[in-house]
Design an enzyme around this catalytic site. Structure first.
Site, short mmCIF file in Angstrom:
data_model
loop_
_atom_site.label_atom_id
_atom_site.label_comp_id
_atom_site.label_asym_id
_atom_site.label_seq_id
_atom_site.Cartn_x
_atom_site.Cartn_y
_atom_site.Cartn_z
N LYS A 9 0.83 -1.21 0.00
CA LYS A 9 0.00 0.00 0.00
C LYS A 9 0.86 1.25 0.00
CE LYS A 9 -0.85 0.97 4.89
NZ LYS A 9 -1.88 1.34 5.86
N SER A 25 -7.42 5.24 -15.40
CA SER A 25 -6.26 4.65 -14.71
C SER A 25 -5.90 5.55 -13.55
CB SER A 25 -5.06 4.57 -15.67
OG SER A 25 -4.74 5.87 -16.14
N TYR A 58 -6.44 0.66 -12.49
CA TYR A 58 -5.11 0.08 -12.69
C TYR A 58 -4.07 1.19 -12.67
CZ TYR A 58 -5.89 1.58 -17.52
OH TYR A 58 -6.16 2.34 -18.64
#
Length: 126
Positions: A9, A25, A58
């Site tokens: 993360k 994205s 993504y």
């Protein structure tokens, strides 16, 4: 048994751009991608601390050492410049792999520069 676990993360990164017209994205400073072991085009989960939005998209590369976190396409409606995000990835591990499992946790300053990297989260106190 297999378990889906936090793989990595980026904690409390700040949105620098929200580009509605750009291909969907999230552009992330290349240094941050490497630090969190996130590959370009890998699925990411984004949690917006400011408004509670949670969404998937993504990752794509942004210029190294630029501090860019750009939420693009439809996701640009879920975050705006200045918002604080947690960007997470997950992976599936078997019990043997879990014996050595540790996530990659990357903490940044207000300019999205790395200030700390850890492999565990302290126990939450009562």
């Amino acid at each position: 048994m297999q378990r889906t676990m936090l793989k990595s993360k980026l904690h409390r990164v700040r949105v620098t751009h929200a580009e509605l017209g750009y291909e969907g994205s999230c552009a992330i400073d290349e240094e941050l991608l490497e630090a969190a072991d996130i590959r370009e085009y890998q699925q990411i989960e984004i949690y917006n601390v400011n408004n509670g939005e949670r969404f998937s998209t993504y990752a794509i590369r942004a210029q190294r050492n630029s501090g860019i976190i750009s939420v693009n396409g439809a996701a640009a409606r879920k975050a705006m410049p200045g918002d604080i995000l947690i960007i997470a990835t997950y992976a599936v591990y078997n019990e043997l792999e879990l014996e050595k499992y540790k996530p990659e946790l990357v903490y940044v300053d207000a300019m999205n520069r790395i200030k700390d990297k850890r492999r565990d989260i302290p126990v939450q106190a009562a």
